[in-house]
Design a protein around this motif. Structure first.
Motif, mmCIF file in Angstrom:
data_model
loop_
_atom_site.group_PDB
_atom_site.id
_atom_site.type_symbol
_atom_site.label_atom_id
_atom_site.label_comp_id
_atom_site.label_asym_id
_atom_site.label_seq_id
_atom_site.Cartn_x
_atom_site.Cartn_y
_atom_site.Cartn_z
ATOM 1 N N ASP A 29 -24.866 -32.436 12.162
ATOM 2 C CA ASP A 29 -23.516 -31.920 11.992
ATOM 3 C C ASP A 29 -22.510 -33.064 12.031
ATOM 4 O OD1 ASP A 29 -23.366 -32.623 14.700
ATOM 5 O OD2 ASP A 29 -23.648 -30.564 15.383
ATOM 6 N N ARG A 30 -21.237 -32.713 11.960
ATOM 7 C CA ARG A 30 -20.167 -33.718 11.927
ATOM 8 C C ARG A 30 -20.130 -34.555 13.204
ATOM 9 N NH1 ARG A 30 -15.802 -34.264 8.552
ATOM 10 N NH2 ARG A 30 -14.127 -35.565 9.370
ATOM 11 N N ALA A 47 -17.172 -56.436 10.272
ATOM 12 C CA ALA A 47 -17.091 -55.829 8.942
ATOM 13 C C ALA A 47 -15.641 -55.538 8.572
ATOM 14 C CB ALA A 47 -17.908 -54.543 8.897
ATOM 15 N N THR A 48 -15.334 -55.710 7.304
ATOM 16 C CA THR A 48 -13.995 -55.435 6.808
ATOM 17 C C THR A 48 -13.751 -53.931 6.698
ATOM 18 O OG1 THR A 48 -14.325 -57.404 5.444
ATOM 19 C CG2 THR A 48 -12.337 -56.132 5.032
ATOM 20 N N HIS A 49 -14.771 -53.187 6.217
ATOM 21 C CA HIS A 49 -14.657 -51.741 6.013
ATOM 22 C C HIS A 49 -15.978 -51.062 6.358
ATOM 23 C CE1 HIS A 49 -10.996 -52.515 3.679
ATOM 24 N NE2 HIS A 49 -11.680 -53.431 3.022
ATOM 25 N N VAL A 50 -15.886 -49.850 6.869
ATOM 26 C CA VAL A 50 -17.051 -48.970 7.018
ATOM 27 C C VAL A 50 -16.651 -47.653 6.352
ATOM 28 C CG1 VAL A 50 -18.664 -47.813 8.575
ATOM 29 C CG2 VAL A 50 -17.756 -50.069 9.189
ATOM 30 N N CYS A 51 -16.981 -47.544 5.070
ATOM 31 C CA CYS A 51 -16.612 -46.365 4.287
ATOM 32 C C CYS A 51 -17.766 -45.373 4.332
ATOM 33 C CB CYS A 51 -16.321 -46.767 2.846
ATOM 34 S SG CYS A 51 -15.029 -48.035 2.748
ATOM 35 N N TRP A 52 -17.439 -44.080 4.287
ATOM 36 C CA TRP A 52 -18.497 -43.099 4.463
ATOM 37 C C TRP A 52 -18.187 -41.781 3.785
ATOM 38 C CZ3 TRP A 52 -17.026 -38.612 6.962
ATOM 39 C CH2 TRP A 52 -15.838 -38.672 7.695
ATOM 40 N N ALA A 53 -19.250 -40.970 3.652
ATOM 41 C CA ALA A 53 -19.136 -39.587 3.184
ATOM 42 C C ALA A 53 -20.197 -38.774 3.906
ATOM 43 C CB ALA A 53 -19.330 -39.509 1.676
ATOM 44 N N LEU A 54 -19.891 -37.501 4.119
ATOM 45 C CA LEU A 54 -20.777 -36.621 4.870
ATOM 46 C C LEU A 54 -20.903 -35.276 4.179
ATOM 47 C CD1 LEU A 54 -22.237 -35.638 7.541
ATOM 48 C CD2 LEU A 54 -19.954 -35.009 8.347
ATOM 49 N N GLN A 59 -19.959 -28.846 6.445
ATOM 50 C CA GLN A 59 -19.046 -29.808 7.076
ATOM 51 C C GLN A 59 -19.089 -31.093 6.255
ATOM 52 O OE1 GLN A 59 -20.832 -30.109 10.975
ATOM 53 N NE2 GLN A 59 -19.494 -28.536 11.789
ATOM 54 N N SER A 60 -18.116 -31.246 5.377
ATOM 55 C CA SER A 60 -18.089 -32.453 4.570
ATOM 56 C C SER A 60 -16.876 -33.281 4.963
ATOM 57 C CB SER A 60 -18.051 -32.113 3.078
ATOM 58 O OG SER A 60 -16.870 -31.416 2.770
ATOM 59 N N GLY A 61 -16.907 -34.530 4.595
ATOM 60 C CA GLY A 61 -15.795 -35.421 4.868
ATOM 61 C C GLY A 61 -16.058 -36.761 4.215
ATOM 62 N N MET A 62 -15.029 -37.583 4.177
ATOM 63 C CA MET A 62 -15.174 -38.923 3.601
ATOM 64 C C MET A 62 -14.020 -39.788 4.066
ATOM 65 S SD MET A 62 -14.186 -38.088 -0.296
ATOM 66 C CE MET A 62 -12.776 -37.068 -0.647
ATOM 67 N N SER A 63 -14.228 -41.099 3.969
ATOM 68 C CA SER A 63 -13.183 -42.039 4.342
ATOM 69 C C SER A 63 -13.313 -43.308 3.517
ATOM 70 C CB SER A 63 -13.288 -42.388 5.829
ATOM 71 O OG SER A 63 -12.416 -43.468 6.134
ATOM 72 N N LEU A 85 -28.174 -33.536 -1.661
ATOM 73 C CA LEU A 85 -28.492 -33.771 -0.258
ATOM 74 C C LEU A 85 -27.525 -33.025 0.646
ATOM 75 C CD1 LEU A 85 -29.273 -37.586 -0.391
ATOM 76 C CD2 LEU A 85 -30.902 -35.726 -0.014
ATOM 77 N N ASP A 86 -28.026 -32.605 1.786
ATOM 78 C CA ASP A 86 -27.222 -31.956 2.800
ATOM 79 C C ASP A 86 -27.747 -32.435 4.148
ATOM 80 O OD1 ASP A 86 -25.173 -30.310 3.696
ATOM 81 O OD2 ASP A 86 -26.506 -28.592 3.935
ATOM 82 N N GLY A 87 -26.887 -32.489 5.142
ATOM 83 C CA GLY A 87 -27.313 -33.007 6.435
ATOM 84 C C GLY A 87 -27.494 -34.510 6.396
ATOM 85 N N VAL A 88 -26.639 -35.176 5.599
ATOM 86 C CA VAL A 88 -26.760 -36.626 5.424
ATOM 87 C C VAL A 88 -25.392 -37.290 5.555
ATOM 88 C CG1 VAL A 88 -27.412 -38.480 3.819
ATOM 89 C CG2 VAL A 88 -28.773 -36.391 3.910
#
Length: 193
Positions: A29-30, A47-54, A59-63, A85-88
Motif C-alpha cells: 500500500d501507500r 542524489a539530486t532527485h528521487v522521482c517515483w510513481a506508485l 492508491q496511486s501517486g507520483m512525484s 502492474l499493481d502493488g508496485v
C-alpha cells in the motif's frame, strides 16, 4: 488481470553523465511505498532527485521531486500502467552529471530507466485479498488454526466469547472453497459473517 513483482528489481543507466538508478519494488500500500522511499533517500543522500510513481490497489501517486513538471513522475507511472502492474513502487534516483537533458530528454531518461528495470522483472498474478469471519466452538478452534496455517492464510483476529470468532485473510477466489472446508471441519457448525 493485473500483476505485481515477486521481488525488487534495480537497473542503473548513465545518460549524458547523469546516473539514473531505477528501482521497482513490490509494496502492499501507500504507507509501505513511503517507507521504501524514505529508505532510498537515506541510501542515496547525495542524489539530486528521487522521482517515483506508485500503483497499489487504487492508491496511486507520483512525484517529479524537483524535476520540471511532468518529466519524471508521469512517465514512470505510464510505464507501470503499460506493464499492467499493481502493488508496485517505481522510483528512479538521479545523480546530476552536469549536462542538462531538456524536457524531452528527461522524459526519455526516466522512461528508459524504469522500463529497463522492469524488462526481466519476475511478475506474479495479483489476486485481491478479502477477510472472512467464521464463528466456531472452542473445540474446533485448533482445527481451524491448523487449516489457516496449512493454507498459508493470515489469521487477523481471534475473539473469544460464547464462541470463537476468527477473521481470516485469504484470496478472494478461495472464499467459496474455504467456507466449504470450514463447514466440513466443524461438522456443519461454522457460522460466517
Amino acid at each position: 488481470m493485473s500483476h505485481t513483482l515477486s521481488t525488487s528489481c534495480q537497473k542503473e543507466l548513465e545518460i549524458r553523465k547523469s546516473r539514473f538508478i531505477a528501482h521497482a519494488i513490490p509494496v502492499a500500500d501507500r504507507d509501505a511505498a513511503m517507507d521504501e522511499l524514505r529508505r532510498l533517500r537515506a541510501e542515496h543522500p547525495g542524489a539530486t532527485h528521487v522521482c517515483w510513481a506508485l500503483l497499489a490497489g487504487g492508491q496511486s501517486g507520483m512525484s517529479d521531486d524537483g524535476e520540471p513538471s511532468g518529466t519524471a513522475g508521469r512517465p514512470i507511472l505510464e510505464v507501470l500502467r503499460h506493464h499492467d502492474l499493481d502493488g508496485v513502487l517505481a522510483a528512479v534516483v538521479r545523480y546530476y552529471g552536469g549536462v542538462k537533458l531538456g524536457a524531452g530528454g528527461l522524459v526519455r531518461a526516466y522512461t528508459d530507466a524504469i522500463a529497463s528495470a522492469l524488462l526481466d522483472a519476475p511478475r506474479v498474478e495479483r489476486i485481491a485479498q478479502v477477510s472472512l469471519t467464521v464463528e466456531v466452538s472452542y473445540g474446533d478452534e485448533a482445527k481451524v488454526r491448523r487449516w489457516v496455517e496449512a493454507e498459508a492464510y493470515s489469521l487477523l483476529e481471534c475473539v473469544h466469547g460464547m464462541l470463537v470468532k476468527m477473521t481470516v485473510r485469504l484470496p478472494v477466489n478461495a472464499v467459496d472453497d474455504a467456507k466449504r472446508t470450514l463447514v466440513d471441519l466443524t461438522q456443519g457448525k461454522a457460522g460466517f459473517f
